[in-house]
Design a protein around this motif. Sequence first.
Motif, mmCIF file in Angstrom:
data_model
loop_
_atom_site.group_PDB
_atom_site.id
_atom_site.type_symbol
_atom_site.label_atom_id
_atom_site.label_comp_id
_atom_site.label_asym_id
_atom_site.label_seq_id
_atom_site.Cartn_x
_atom_site.Cartn_y
_atom_site.Cartn_z
ATOM 1 N N GLN A 54 4.040 -4.277 -19.593
ATOM 2 C CA GLN A 54 4.212 -4.387 -18.150
ATOM 3 C C GLN A 54 3.276 -3.425 -17.447
ATOM 4 O OE1 GLN A 54 8.392 -3.506 -17.642
ATOM 5 N NE2 GLN A 54 7.961 -1.421 -17.033
ATOM 6 N N CYS A 55 2.930 -3.780 -16.222
ATOM 7 C CA CYS A 55 2.045 -2.962 -15.413
ATOM 8 C C CYS A 55 2.681 -2.748 -14.048
ATOM 9 C CB CYS A 55 0.685 -3.626 -15.245
ATOM 10 S SG CYS A 55 -0.250 -3.825 -16.771
ATOM 11 N N GLU A 56 2.499 -1.550 -13.527
ATOM 12 C CA GLU A 56 3.029 -1.218 -12.208
ATOM 13 C C GLU A 56 1.869 -0.933 -11.261
ATOM 14 O OE1 GLU A 56 6.117 1.873 -10.047
ATOM 15 O OE2 GLU A 56 5.765 2.027 -12.189
ATOM 16 N N LEU A 57 1.944 -1.524 -10.084
ATOM 17 C CA LEU A 57 0.938 -1.263 -9.053
ATOM 18 C C LEU A 57 1.220 0.102 -8.443
ATOM 19 C CD1 LEU A 57 0.925 -4.710 -7.224
ATOM 20 C CD2 LEU A 57 -0.527 -3.948 -9.106
ATOM 21 N N LYS A 58 0.207 0.935 -8.386
ATOM 22 C CA LYS A 58 0.353 2.267 -7.789
ATOM 23 C C LYS A 58 0.053 2.164 -6.292
ATOM 24 C CE LYS A 58 -2.538 4.183 -10.718
ATOM 25 N NZ LYS A 58 -3.349 5.178 -11.465
ATOM 26 N N LEU A 59 0.888 1.390 -5.607
ATOM 27 C CA LEU A 59 0.763 1.140 -4.167
ATOM 28 C C LEU A 59 2.065 1.495 -3.486
ATOM 29 C CD1 LEU A 59 -0.737 -2.475 -4.312
ATOM 30 C CD2 LEU A 59 -2.008 -0.336 -4.234
ATOM 31 N N GLN A 60 1.985 1.798 -2.217
ATOM 32 C CA GLN A 60 3.199 2.000 -1.429
ATOM 33 C C GLN A 60 2.931 1.616 0.007
ATOM 34 O OE1 GLN A 60 3.524 6.248 -2.272
ATOM 35 N NE2 GLN A 60 3.240 6.677 -0.104
ATOM 36 N N ALA A 61 3.985 1.280 0.699
ATOM 37 C CA ALA A 61 3.879 0.948 2.119
ATOM 38 C C ALA A 61 3.863 2.251 2.924
ATOM 39 C CB ALA A 61 5.049 0.080 2.544
ATOM 40 N N SER A 62 3.148 2.211 4.048
ATOM 41 C CA SER A 62 3.135 3.369 4.944
ATOM 42 C C SER A 62 3.430 2.895 6.362
ATOM 43 C CB SER A 62 1.780 4.081 4.893
ATOM 44 O OG SER A 62 0.807 3.352 5.608
ATOM 45 N N SER A 63 3.735 3.834 7.210
ATOM 46 C CA SER A 63 4.093 3.480 8.589
ATOM 47 C C SER A 63 2.870 3.493 9.499
ATOM 48 C CB SER A 63 5.166 4.423 9.107
ATOM 49 O OG SER A 63 4.688 5.756 9.047
ATOM 50 N N GLY A 64 1.910 2.614 9.198
ATOM 51 C CA GLY A 64 0.794 2.437 10.106
ATOM 52 C C GLY A 64 -0.546 2.986 9.670
#
Length: 99
Positions: free
Chosen positions: A67-77
């Motif tokens: 399995q692979c995990e995306l090293k991304l996250q949401a930010s507030s703008g």
Amino acid sequence: LAIPDNYFPSVVAYITSGLSCSGLICFDVDVNSFPTLYVSLAPDNVFPLLPSDYVQCSGASKSKLRQCELKLQASSGFWILGTGFIQAYYTLFDVENLR
């Protein structure tokens, strides 16, 4: 890599298109299953981010448990390039000249 909330779902959908994923975790894939991303900065600078810059994989390479995990996250703008970008490119901060 932090992506503004309003872009986050479409960016994740683009990256995971055609893959078996749940959120930011994809199954039965390897790092080469993901696209190269291109970060464009004014005036005409384009920086490719290879999958190995924004994806972390675990498990045996021939195993269905891979399995692979995306090293991304949401930010507030804000777009925040962060560690993945800094590790991929030599980064110089010139505080004295604000650049």
